[in-house]
Motif scaffolding. Structure first.
Motif, PDB file in Angstrom:
ATOM      1  N   ASP A 130       0.835  -1.204   0.000  1.00 58.91           N
ATOM      2  CA  ASP A 130       0.000   0.000   0.000  1.00 58.91           C
ATOM      3  C   ASP A 130       0.866   1.248   0.000  1.00 58.91           C
ATOM      4  OD1 ASP A 130      -2.619  -0.987   0.150  1.00 58.91           O
ATOM      5  OD2 ASP A 130      -2.199  -1.671   2.170  1.00 58.91           O
ATOM      6  N   VAL A 131       0.278   2.370  -0.421  1.00 52.53           N
ATOM      7  CA  VAL A 131       1.090   3.587  -0.515  1.00 52.53           C
ATOM      8  C   VAL A 131       1.750   3.956   0.811  1.00 52.53           C
ATOM      9  CG1 VAL A 131       0.250   4.791  -2.537  1.00 52.53           C
ATOM     10  CG2 VAL A 131      -1.059   4.896  -0.428  1.00 52.53           C
ATOM     11  N   THR A 132       1.003   3.850   1.918  1.00 52.55           N
ATOM     12  CA  THR A 132       1.596   4.258   3.193  1.00 52.55           C
ATOM     13  C   THR A 132       2.740   3.330   3.581  1.00 52.55           C
ATOM     14  OG1 THR A 132      -0.255   3.095   4.187  1.00 52.55           O
ATOM     15  CG2 THR A 132      -0.346   5.476   4.217  1.00 52.55           C
ATOM     16  N   GLN A 157       4.435   1.494   1.466  1.00 51.21           N
ATOM     17  CA  GLN A 157       5.473   1.725   0.474  1.00 51.21           C
ATOM     18  C   GLN A 157       6.371   2.885   0.900  1.00 51.21           C
ATOM     19  OE1 GLN A 157       5.091   1.694  -3.931  1.00 51.21           O
ATOM     20  NE2 GLN A 157       5.017   3.899  -3.750  1.00 51.21           N
TER      21      GLN A 157
END
Lengths: 291, 630
Positions: free
Chosen positions: B523-525, B527
């Motif tokens: 997920d972006v967070t 990542q």
């Protein structure tokens, strides 16, 4: 993309206080429990509107899509489509609902049956929904294929003979062929390369323009959602923490989680990355101090 | 399930049926490459023709009693001799093939007709259906097959239909079990959900959507069970509980031979050999069919190509010193410090099925300095991961380093022996891949996986290794590291598991870290956290990092320099500022334009297709033609 006129019209889909849980498997004799995946979520989608849902994996965004598609049943709350509560129809969704609400899933190769010619999946939905004459089935299948930029030569192929982008076009054609009013796109372009993503996104936008279909666009990539959605909902741990027009979400995010999500999204150019990194570090230090 | 047997015959036949369905054509083509399957298939074809043409082939009536020629040894008149009633052995053997095939095919049909629907129902419905149903199947399977056969024959009597039924019942549990296993896998696939969304009724989903995916396993299981059925039939006839004794069957012939073993030993051989060969042929053919259906496994290149490969590697090795000299001059002039990684002119070849080879990485040169993060950006299939594997010395079978030099702090890695490479990987390079769950072994605790390389490569004792492992886990941000050391990978979330994988890569005290799509599945967070960790580690240890990714965002956030790969070639290698603000190559410009994060929030997204794609390809073709000409 034109902005949808939301408030004047009655919403196409209206979700109120939706809660969905999954049963845990307690083994042979074990007691079964219920793990909530979505709790008390409310939103609506207007005709011709695209509502984007973002959040981390496990935030419950896909579960909402599944509840609308009636692949899972809600624990509480209502889902009203075109003014009718879909729960009134009993455990199995009626065909009229199936026809109007379609889906495009993440992995196009898995969402097509590997043993069937790609035309087969479209033809079987058509037959199921009352299109029975052979010539009409053929014409409408071809029409759907042409609408998504495929041609006659692609009809008689197996899924593994098409590229990822072409497979996703077939999935789009299948969702399109019944002329639905709402399409749930669950991470519909996440598995594709950058260059192919753009093609599919443009295709979705074109179809919306020409047919007025509504989308529920579920994705973890904020860049994509920004591009296609009119409004964006942010999911975190089963709750909808923020729901606002796309420019507000990106311009003036209200909820701390939305800000965090935006802060974590990689930028489109290297400028200011040291500051971004420092800000993230500060945020993490703060979060650690709290816990 | 009559289509099971017809498909079987169609496939085992001549392969003329490949016209309409390209799938069958492909299966037949694969089977042609398996000599064992061809021999077994030929035997089966001969067997079928023998059975069908029995009345024409057999020299005598198999039931004709002739008291003048009792227990004759093989002769010109009776090729395989005669039995105790003077009946011709050869004729009985030929007619026996008829009986054996009819009974076995019938038994397979019965087994599939009972087993497959049960498996479909148990597998698709799940819940109590499955629990209770499968317990019954378990019980059925626990009974010896012969007991079931005996019981059925004892109750219903002896005739060919009942024999089929009895043997089919024995096999039904096998089919049910296999069907259920396949259904359990298939029913969770997206295409089943897609069919549900289309509103298809459950019956149609089971039989129309799931069943076609079962044809392969059913045909395979059917072929293998055909062999077993022949064995069971022979055993039952041998014991005298099969068909009545005047019908010629191989089992009964064997039983007769046993009675007369002392006076006529020649009677044992023909039915014995017939049974063994037939059973063997069906199982070999079934296995071959299974291999053909599940697809071709990637094999080592064929001998000719292997020789070519060895030749090429020798040539490449001979060329290395001059390359090294060139690099030596190059680096000494550019800067004082030695780069961590210098890859020069690396090409990787892939063995193609038609015995030619293709280059999937072409003349790639890349340098990573100490403390530098170099991005390798490309779409799937661009060859970026293959290049990473070449650097690690872990190229998959069927691919090899065709040209080039790969130097880690001045030491040549190309064409080193596997054992030396393993040591270098364990002490000086670390790698993190896309899926941490694949990189970590599910059956060993994280602590075990972290400490083992430390003890092996760093000669630490158990306590030292454990202390170092805790230190590493703390460094990558795993909380309560000491207690989590005994946890297994599945107890970690995706982001945490990737941190553990990074800790494992760090255990080697590497100078070079290769991150191959290390954050693509996160997920972006998460990542952002993992990317920050890599940045911190670079600052702290002066790691050189090769960051392989398809994401422009990852390059923008972390890299100092980036190379863009397209069709196995580096088309541009620039500083990250140049790459984003003054891209030199058309492909790079197109990629940047297609980035949704870059585009205006409304209006169409730029794409790379049609004319643009052709123009990029044209430019690259022209470049390659130039290079070949030069």
């Amino acid at each position: 993309m034109s902005t949808a006129t939301g408030d004047a019209m009655t919403p196409l889909l209206e979700v109120r206080d939706l809660s969905v849980g999954y049963e845990t498997n307690g083994g042979f004799w074990g007691r079964r429990g219920i793990v909530p995946a979505v709790e008390g979520v409310s939103f609506e989608i207007a005709p011709g509107e695209t509502l984007g849902f973002v959040g981390e994996s496990g935030s419950g965004k896909s579960t909402i899509g599944k509840a609308i598609l009636r692949l899972v049943s809600p624990l509480a709350g209502s889902i009203r489509f075109d003014g009718r509560d879909v729960a009134d129809d009993g455990p199995r969704a009626p065909l009229s609902y199936r026809r109007q609400v379609q889906a495009v899933f993440q992995d196009p190769s898995a969402s097509l049956n590997p043993r069937h010619l790609v035309a087969h999946s479209i033809e079987s939905s058509l037959r199921r929904h009352g299109v029975t004459t052979r010539s009409e089935v053929r014409d409408r299948t071809l029409e759907a294929f042409e609408m998504v930029g495929l041609d006659r030569s692609h009809l008689q192929r197996f899924p593994n003979e098409l590229s990822g982008g072409q497979q996703q076009r077939v999935a789009r054609a299948r969702a399109r062929v019944l002329r639905p009013r709402l399409v749930v796109c669950d991470e519909a372009v996440s598995a594709l390369d950058l260059s192919t993503q753009g093609q599919i996104i443009n295709l979705l936008a074109d179809l919306q323009q020409s047919t007025g279909v509504s989308y529920l666009f579920i994705a973890h990539d904020l860049g994509l959602v920004r591009h296609i959605a009119h409004r964006v909902g942010v999911m975190s741990q089963g709750s909808l923490v923020e729901l606002a027009p796309v420019d507000d979400i990106f311009g003036s995010p209200q909820h701390p989680y939305t800000r965090r999500l935006l802060g974590a999204t990689p930028a489109s150019s290297p400028e200011g990355r040291d500051e971004r990194r420092a800000r993230r570090r500060e945020f993490r230090a703060k979060a650690e101090a709290v816990s | 399930m009559s289509e099971t047997s017809t498909t079987l015959i169609a496939v085992s036949g001549s392969g003329r049926h490949q016209g309409r369905s390209s799938n069958i054509g492909r299966i037949v083509a694969r089977m042609r490459k398996q000599p064992g399957t061809i021999v077994a298939g030929a035997f089966i074809v001969v067997l079928f023709f023998t059975a069908i043409l029995a009345p024409l082939l057999a020299p005598y009536d198999p039931t004709q009693v002739n008291f003048d020629n009792i227990l004759e040894p093989p002769s010109a008149q009776f090729w395989l001799g005669t039995d105790d009633l003077g009946r011709d052995q050869l004729s009985r053997l030929i007619f026996g093939a008829q009986i054996v095939l009819i009974v076995a095919l019938g038994a397979v049909v019965v087994a599939a007709l009972i087993g497959v629907p049960l498996g479909l129902i148990f597998g698709f419905n799940g819940g109590w259906w499955d629990r209770i149903g499968m317990r019954f199947i378990d019980m059925a399977q626990a009974l010896p097959g012969m007991v079931i056969g005996l019981t059925v024959v004892a109750i219903l009597g002896r005739n060919i239909i009942i024999l089929m039924f009895a043997i089919g019942l024995i096999g039904a549990s096998l089919f049910a079990r296999m069907t259920r296993a396949v259904v359990l896998v298939e029913r969770n696939k997206l295409y089943v959900e897609a069919a549900e969304v289309a509103g298809l009724p459950r019956r149609q989903i089971i039989f129309g959507q799931i069943l076609p995916n079962l044809v392969g396993p059913i045909v395979t299981q059917g072929t293998v069970f055909l062999g077993s059925a022949i064995m069971i039939e022979s055993a039952m006839s041998f014991l005298g509980i099969g068909l009545s004794s005047d019908i010629p069957t191989w089992g009964a012939m064997l039983s007769l031979a046993l009675d007369n073993q002392a006076v006529a030993p020649h009677l044992t051989w023909p039915p014995g050999i017939a049974i063994v060969l037939t059973v063997l042929a069906f199982s070999v053919f079934g296995d071959g069919l299974n291999d053909a259906l599940t697809g071709e496994r990637r094999r080592l290149p064929r001998l000719g190509l292997r020789l070519a490969q060895a030749e090429e590697e020798r040539a490449a090795r001979a060329a290395v010193p001059t390359v090294q000299a060139a690099i030596g001059a190059d680096t000494s002039s550019s800067s004082g410090a030695q780069p961590v990684l210098v890859a020069h002119d690396v090409s990787v070849a892939l063995a193609m099925p038609d015995r030619t080879q293709a280059r999937i990485v072409k003349n790639v040169s890349i340098t990573v300095a100490k403390g530098e993060i170099v991005g390798l950006l490309g779409e799937s299939g661009s060859g970026k991961s293959t290049f990473a594997r070449a650097v690690l010395g872990m190229l998959p079978p069927g691919t090899w380093l065709a040209t080039g030099s790969i130097r880690l702090l001045g030491e040549e890695l190309a064409h080193r022996r596997e054992s030396e490479l393993a040591h270098i990987r364990g002490t000086r390079m670390g790698a993190v891949f896309q899926d941490p769950m694949n990189a970590l072994s599910p059956v060993h605790s994280v602590g075990m996986q972290l400490t083992e390389p430390l003890r092996l490569h760093k000669a630490m004792n158990r306590a030292q290794a454990r202390a170092r492992a805790i230190e590493l886990l703390e460094r990558v941000g795993v909380r309560n590291a000491a207690s989590r050391l005994d946890d297994y990978p599945h107890q970690f979330s995706g982001g945490m598991a990737q941190r553990v994988a990074i800790a494992m890569a760090l255990a080697a005290d590497p100078e070079l870290l290769i991150a191959d799509e290390a954050t693509s599945a996160l997920d972006v967070t998460t990542q952002a956290q993992v990317l920050d960790l890599i940045l911190d580690l670079r600052d702290e240890y002066g790691l050189g990092v090769l960051m392989i990714t398809h994401s422009l965002g990852v390059v923008a956030e972390t890299c100092d320099r980036a190379a863009v790969m397209y069709r196995g070639r580096i088309v541009e290698d620039s500083s990250v500022e140049t790459l984003f603000h003054d891209p030199q190559h058309l492909y790079t410009r197109s990629l940047l334009a297609a980035n949704p994060a870059n585009a205006e929030s409304s209006g169409r997204l730029a794409t790379i297709d049609g004319e643009l794609r052709m123009e990029i390809d044209r430019q690259l073709d022209a470049f390659e033609a130039d290079e070949a000409g030069a």
